[in-house]
Scaffold this motif. Structure first.
Motif, PDB file in Angstrom:
ATOM      1  N   LEU A   1      92.084  55.069  27.381  1.00 61.08           N
ATOM      2  CA  LEU A   1      90.855  54.495  27.920  1.00 61.08           C
ATOM      3  C   LEU A   1      90.685  53.072  27.417  1.00 61.08           C
ATOM      4  CD1 LEU A   1      88.052  57.229  27.658  1.00 61.08           C
ATOM      5  CD2 LEU A   1      88.698  55.995  29.717  1.00 61.08           C
ATOM      6  N   THR A   2      90.408  52.151  28.320  1.00 65.76           N
ATOM      7  CA  THR A   2      90.106  50.786  27.910  1.00 65.76           C
ATOM      8  C   THR A   2      88.718  50.737  27.278  1.00 65.76           C
ATOM      9  OG1 THR A   2      89.056  50.150  30.003  1.00 65.76           O
ATOM     10  CG2 THR A   2      91.460  49.906  29.860  1.00 65.76           C
ATOM     11  N   THR A   3      88.399  49.609  26.688  1.00 62.83           N
ATOM     12  CA  THR A   3      87.042  49.390  26.205  1.00 62.83           C
ATOM     13  C   THR A   3      86.097  49.281  27.410  1.00 62.83           C
ATOM     14  OG1 THR A   3      87.519  47.020  26.160  1.00 62.83           O
ATOM     15  CG2 THR A   3      87.775  48.217  24.096  1.00 62.83           C
ATOM     16  N   MET A   4      84.810  49.410  27.140  1.00 56.69           N
ATOM     17  CA  MET A   4      83.816  49.332  28.214  1.00 56.69           C
ATOM     18  C   MET A   4      83.795  47.938  28.834  1.00 56.69           C
ATOM     19  SD  MET A   4      81.558  51.348  29.705  1.00 56.69           S
ATOM     20  CE  MET A   4      80.964  52.580  28.532  1.00 56.69           C
ATOM     21  N   GLU A   5      83.816  47.892  30.151  1.00 53.14           N
ATOM     22  CA  GLU A   5      83.733  46.638  30.894  1.00 53.14           C
ATOM     23  C   GLU A   5      82.468  46.656  31.745  1.00 53.14           C
ATOM     24  OE1 GLU A   5      85.898  44.249  30.534  1.00 53.14           O
ATOM     25  OE2 GLU A   5      87.515  45.300  29.473  1.00 53.14           O
ATOM     26  N   GLU A   6      82.032  45.471  32.170  1.00 60.16           N
ATOM     27  CA  GLU A   6      80.909  45.381  33.103  1.00 60.16           C
ATOM     28  C   GLU A   6      81.375  44.665  34.355  1.00 60.16           C
ATOM     29  OE1 GLU A   6      76.690  43.051  33.466  1.00 60.16           O
ATOM     30  OE2 GLU A   6      77.046  44.103  31.583  1.00 60.16           O
TER      31      GLU A   6
ATOM     32  N   TYR B   1      81.905  50.363  33.179  1.00 61.86           N
ATOM     33  CA  TYR B   1      82.988  51.279  33.518  1.00 61.86           C
ATOM     34  C   TYR B   1      84.139  51.097  32.537  1.00 61.86           C
ATOM     35  CZ  TYR B   1      85.529  47.280  35.434  1.00 61.86           C
ATOM     36  OH  TYR B   1      86.194  46.074  35.555  1.00 61.86           O
ATOM     37  N   LYS B   2      85.020  52.079  32.527  1.00 59.38           N
ATOM     38  CA  LYS B   2      86.267  51.993  31.785  1.00 59.38           C
ATOM     39  C   LYS B   2      87.411  52.333  32.730  1.00 59.38           C
ATOM     40  CE  LYS B   2      84.340  53.491  27.303  1.00 59.38           C
ATOM     41  NZ  LYS B   2      84.450  54.502  26.222  1.00 59.38           N
ATOM     42  N   ILE B   3      88.608  51.872  32.394  1.00 58.01           N
ATOM     43  CA  ILE B   3      89.808  52.262  33.133  1.00 58.01           C
ATOM     44  C   ILE B   3      90.575  53.265  32.286  1.00 58.01           C
ATOM     45  CG2 ILE B   3      92.040  51.474  34.015  1.00 58.01           C
ATOM     46  CD1 ILE B   3      90.707  48.844  34.762  1.00 58.01           C
TER      47      ILE B   3
ATOM     48  N   ASN C   1     111.668  57.550  31.253  1.00 56.04           N
ATOM     49  CA  ASN C   1     111.110  57.881  29.939  1.00 56.04           C
ATOM     50  C   ASN C   1     109.583  57.876  29.963  1.00 56.04           C
ATOM     51  OD1 ASN C   1     111.273  58.508  27.163  1.00 56.04           O
ATOM     52  ND2 ASN C   1     110.831  56.381  26.646  1.00 56.04           N
ATOM     53  N   VAL C   2     108.992  56.875  30.645  1.00 55.50           N
ATOM     54  CA  VAL C   2     107.537  56.794  30.752  1.00 55.50           C
ATOM     55  C   VAL C   2     107.154  56.929  32.219  1.00 55.50           C
ATOM     56  CG1 VAL C   2     105.483  55.369  30.375  1.00 55.50           C
ATOM     57  CG2 VAL C   2     107.357  55.328  28.705  1.00 55.50           C
ATOM     58  N   GLN C   3     106.298  57.890  32.522  1.00 57.87           N
ATOM     59  CA  GLN C   3     105.797  58.112  33.876  1.00 57.87           C
ATOM     60  C   GLN C   3     104.293  57.885  33.894  1.00 57.87           C
ATOM     61  OE1 GLN C   3     107.503  62.138  34.556  1.00 57.87           O
ATOM     62  NE2 GLN C   3     107.769  61.483  36.667  1.00 57.87           N
ATOM     63  N   VAL C   4     103.849  56.887  34.648  1.00 53.33           N
ATOM     64  CA  VAL C   4     102.418  56.642  34.805  1.00 53.33           C
ATOM     65  C   VAL C   4     101.964  57.440  36.025  1.00 53.33           C
ATOM     66  CG1 VAL C   4     100.619  54.890  34.940  1.00 53.33           C
ATOM     67  CG2 VAL C   4     102.818  54.319  33.904  1.00 53.33           C
ATOM     68  N   THR C   5     101.008  58.339  35.839  1.00 57.75           N
ATOM     69  CA  THR C   5     100.667  59.276  36.908  1.00 57.75           C
ATOM     70  C   THR C   5      99.368  58.945  37.648  1.00 57.75           C
ATOM     71  OG1 THR C   5      99.589  60.733  35.292  1.00 57.75           O
ATOM     72  CG2 THR C   5     101.907  61.177  35.820  1.00 57.75           C
ATOM     73  N   ARG C   6      98.352  58.450  36.915  1.00 54.85           N
ATOM     74  CA  ARG C   6      97.055  58.200  37.549  1.00 54.85           C
ATOM     75  C   ARG C   6      96.336  57.043  36.876  1.00 54.85           C
ATOM     76  NH1 ARG C   6      96.883  63.252  36.603  1.00 54.85           N
ATOM     77  NH2 ARG C   6      95.337  63.084  34.932  1.00 54.85           N
ATOM     78  N   MET C   7      95.518  56.378  37.663  1.00 54.82           N
ATOM     79  CA  MET C   7      94.555  55.422  37.125  1.00 54.82           C
ATOM     80  C   MET C   7      93.174  55.830  37.623  1.00 54.82           C
ATOM     81  SD  MET C   7      94.097  51.319  37.627  1.00 54.82           S
ATOM     82  CE  MET C   7      93.104  51.535  39.105  1.00 54.82           C
ATOM     83  N   THR C   8      92.207  55.883  36.725  1.00 56.11           N
ATOM     84  CA  THR C   8      90.850  56.306  37.070  1.00 56.11           C
ATOM     85  C   THR C   8      89.853  55.266  36.598  1.00 56.11           C
ATOM     86  OG1 THR C   8      91.541  58.610  36.733  1.00 56.11           O
ATOM     87  CG2 THR C   8      89.167  58.176  36.882  1.00 56.11           C
ATOM     88  N   LEU C   9      88.908  54.897  37.472  1.00 53.24           N
ATOM     89  CA  LEU C   9      87.769  54.096  37.053  1.00 53.24           C
ATOM     90  C   LEU C   9      86.675  55.062  36.617  1.00 53.24           C
ATOM     91  CD1 LEU C   9      89.268  51.702  38.383  1.00 53.24           C
ATOM     92  CD2 LEU C   9      87.060  50.906  39.227  1.00 53.24           C
ATOM     93  N   VAL C  10      86.385  55.072  35.342  1.00 55.24           N
ATOM     94  CA  VAL C  10      85.398  55.992  34.778  1.00 55.24           C
ATOM     95  C   VAL C  10      84.048  55.290  34.752  1.00 55.24           C
ATOM     96  CG1 VAL C  10      84.778  57.406  32.789  1.00 55.24           C
ATOM     97  CG2 VAL C  10      87.196  57.052  33.369  1.00 55.24           C
ATOM     98  N   CYS C  11      83.161  55.725  35.632  1.00 59.74           N
ATOM     99  CA  CYS C  11      81.833  55.114  35.757  1.00 59.74           C
ATOM    100  C   CYS C  11      80.809  56.222  35.958  1.00 59.74           C
ATOM    101  CB  CYS C  11      81.801  54.127  36.925  1.00 59.74           C
ATOM    102  SG  CYS C  11      80.210  53.324  37.167  1.00 59.74           S
TER     103      CYS C  11
END
Length: 205
Positions: free
Chosen positions: A160-165, A110-112, A69-79
């Motif tokens: 998108l997660t909240t901004m992390e440091e 960064y964000k995830i 039912n749920v397919q997780v396809t990618r994780m990206t570190l957005v920086c």
């Protein structure tokens, strides 16, 4: 000059400070209903019908019956300052991620981003959970509420997660092993994976 490794006491202190606030209040999710049951409910309520159309779409969903039912396809570190893309393909072999850590410069923001599909039924209370370990000691845990989503097998959702440091300082540099899980209100484990992150003074040393 050689970097100083944190002592066991320092790691324990970090872990203890992150234990606070981890215990969530008791919450009982509502009973799960199938997509057909939801479409049949309150058919004469125009405002509710429009709301369900916005969530589910007007057309009947045709999905691969063998797909989860749920397919997780990618994780990206957005920086924004990263020299190149930081992407994990979660549709293939998950075993090599710990052996090939991402490199992240200390002190950058960064964000995830999690990319996923919902194939068949509405899923309620999706949640992304992440635990970080340093030398076997848990030093951080983060829970992110993703939300509820209707089936759209031909379209990916993104969260998108909240901004992390990233950690900074001599003691913070080094490799962290991270356990990630994509779950929901019913505690279904849609996907669990482990990956590694190396914090360095600069992107390339």
């Amino acid at each position: 000059m050689a970097e100083q490794e944190p002592t066991a006491e320092q790691l324990a202190a970090i872990a203890a400070s992150n234990e606070e606030g981890e215990n969530a209040p008791n919450y009982k999710p509502p009973a799960q209903k199938s997509l057909q049951e939801i479409q049949e409910l309150d058919k004469d309520d125009e405002s509710l019908r429009k709301y369900k159309e916005a969530l589910l779409g007007k057309a009947a969903v045709v999905a691969d019956p063998t797909a989860p039912n749920v397919q997780v396809t990618r994780m990206t570190l957005v920086c924004d300052t990263a020299p190149g893309p930081l992407v994990l393909d979660l549709t293939g072999d998950l075993e090599n991620f710990r052996k090939n850590p991402f490199v992240l410069k200390e002190g950058v923001e960064y964000k995830i981003k999690i990319s996923f599909k919902v194939n068949k039924e509405i899923v309620s209370g999706l949640k992304y959970v992440q635990q970080s370990f340093r030398k076997g000691v848990k030093v951080d845990k983060s829970d992110y509420m993703v939300g509820s989503y209707g089936p759209r097998p031909d379209e990916e959702y993104e969260f998108l997660t909240t901004m992390e440091e990233s950690p900074k300082g001599m003691l913070a540099r080094g490799t962290y092993n991270i356990k990630s899980k994509f779950t929901d209100d019913d505690k279904h484990d849609h996907l669990s994976w482990e990956w590694s992150l190396t914090i360095k003074k600069d992107w390339k040393e």
